[in-house]
Design a protein around this motif. Structure first.
Motif, mmCIF file in Angstrom:
data_model
loop_
_atom_site.group_PDB
_atom_site.id
_atom_site.type_symbol
_atom_site.label_atom_id
_atom_site.label_comp_id
_atom_site.label_asym_id
_atom_site.label_seq_id
_atom_site.Cartn_x
_atom_site.Cartn_y
_atom_site.Cartn_z
ATOM 1 N N ILE A 134 9.107 -3.303 2.607
ATOM 2 C CA ILE A 134 10.451 -3.728 3.020
ATOM 3 C C ILE A 134 10.607 -5.239 2.830
ATOM 4 O O ILE A 134 11.635 -5.712 2.340
ATOM 5 N N LYS A 135 9.568 -6.000 3.170
ATOM 6 C CA LYS A 135 9.626 -7.455 2.975
ATOM 7 C C LYS A 135 9.682 -7.808 1.493
ATOM 8 O O LYS A 135 10.363 -8.753 1.089
ATOM 9 N N ASN A 136 8.977 -7.042 0.655
ATOM 10 C CA ASN A 136 9.029 -7.277 -0.790
ATOM 11 C C ASN A 136 10.422 -6.987 -1.350
ATOM 12 O O ASN A 136 10.877 -7.653 -2.274
ATOM 13 N N ILE A 137 11.099 -5.982 -0.802
ATOM 14 C CA ILE A 137 12.424 -5.601 -1.279
ATOM 15 C C ILE A 137 13.485 -6.577 -0.785
ATOM 16 O O ILE A 137 14.323 -7.046 -1.557
ATOM 17 N N PHE A 138 13.457 -6.895 0.507
ATOM 18 C CA PHE A 138 14.556 -7.644 1.128
ATOM 19 C C PHE A 138 14.228 -9.080 1.515
ATOM 20 O O PHE A 138 15.122 -9.818 1.944
ATOM 21 N N GLY A 139 12.963 -9.490 1.410
ATOM 22 C CA GLY A 139 12.599 -10.847 1.813
ATOM 23 C C GLY A 139 12.890 -11.056 3.292
ATOM 24 O O GLY A 139 12.547 -10.225 4.122
ATOM 25 N N ASP A 140 13.562 -12.165 3.608
ATOM 26 C CA ASP A 140 13.873 -12.492 5.005
ATOM 27 C C ASP A 140 15.273 -12.055 5.413
ATOM 28 O O ASP A 140 15.783 -12.491 6.446
ATOM 29 N N GLU A 141 15.910 -11.213 4.608
ATOM 30 C CA GLU A 141 17.280 -10.784 4.895
ATOM 31 C C GLU A 141 17.369 -9.981 6.192
ATOM 32 O O GLU A 141 18.365 -10.039 6.905
ATOM 33 N N TYR A 142 16.300 -9.234 6.515
ATOM 34 C CA TYR A 142 16.277 -8.403 7.719
ATOM 35 C C TYR A 142 15.006 -8.667 8.507
ATOM 36 O O TYR A 142 13.965 -8.971 7.932
ATOM 37 N N LEU A 143 15.103 -8.525 9.821
ATOM 38 C CA LEU A 143 13.909 -8.499 10.646
ATOM 39 C C LEU A 143 13.243 -7.147 10.414
ATOM 40 O O LEU A 143 13.931 -6.155 10.166
ATOM 41 N N TRP A 192 4.959 8.300 -0.466
ATOM 42 C CA TRP A 192 6.250 7.895 -1.015
ATOM 43 C C TRP A 192 6.050 6.797 -2.050
ATOM 44 O O TRP A 192 4.999 6.173 -2.117
ATOM 45 N N SER A 193 7.070 6.549 -2.834
ATOM 46 C CA SER A 193 7.025 5.430 -3.779
ATOM 47 C C SER A 193 7.903 4.317 -3.234
ATOM 48 O O SER A 193 8.885 4.570 -2.516
ATOM 49 N N ALA A 194 7.557 3.090 -3.573
ATOM 50 C CA ALA A 194 8.358 1.941 -3.143
ATOM 51 C C ALA A 194 9.782 2.074 -3.682
ATOM 52 O O ALA A 194 10.746 1.696 -3.012
ATOM 53 N N GLY A 195 9.921 2.646 -4.879
ATOM 54 C CA GLY A 195 11.247 2.840 -5.475
ATOM 55 C C GLY A 195 12.105 3.795 -4.655
ATOM 56 O O GLY A 195 13.296 3.538 -4.438
ATOM 57 N N ASP A 196 11.504 4.896 -4.183
ATOM 58 C CA ASP A 196 12.245 5.842 -3.332
ATOM 59 C C ASP A 196 12.660 5.176 -2.030
ATOM 60 O O ASP A 196 13.785 5.332 -1.567
#
Length: 135
Positions: A23-32, A115-119
């Motif tokens: 989740i951090k790789n996908i969104f960075g610091d956008e979300y807690l 699961w895959s990171a893409g899914d």
């Protein structure tokens, strides 16, 4: 602007660590990113965040956990926080549990383990777009 969060609930800490990293790789610091190891703790985390004026946008929950099963947990979350997008991530859930969550918790998606990171990314992003479209 209010902070926004994604919460993951799973009784295996290695799964929570992996989800958090992805989740951090996908969104960075956008979300807690918050996590909990069972349904009871998950509900406490969501309620604490709400009390701190943090909007929980998405919850990703395992199904097979000690105590309360994931579908029952997501139904409880839905009754208290209907706007949260609910995702079930599991290798164990039976069709009846998935249908129960769809019918009674407005389950957004079901992802099988492994699961895959893409899914994960696709499911969370489509869930977030549902929230944005509702306003």
């Amino acid at each position: 602007m209010r902070k926004k969060a994604i919460v993951c609930v799973d009784d295996e800490s290695i799964i929570l660590d992996s989800l958090g990293e992805q989740i951090k790789n996908i969104f960075g610091d956008e979300y807690l990113y918050e996590s909990a190891e069972n349904a009871e703790e998950g509900l406490e985390v969501i309620e604490e965040l709400a009390h701190e004026d943090v909007d929980v946008l998405v919850i990703v929950s395992d199904w097979l956990m000690p105590g309360k099963k994931g579908d029952e947990f997501l139904i409880e979350v839905h009754k208290k926080f209907p706007r949260i997008v609910k995702v079930m991530l599991t290798g164990q859930a039976d069709e009846e549990a998935i249908n129960n969550a769809i019918k009674n918790a407005e389950l957004h998606a079901y992802i099988s383990k492994p699961w895959s990171a893409g899914d994960l990314e696709r499911v969370i992003k489509t869930g977030l777009s549902k929230i944005e479209n509702k306003g």
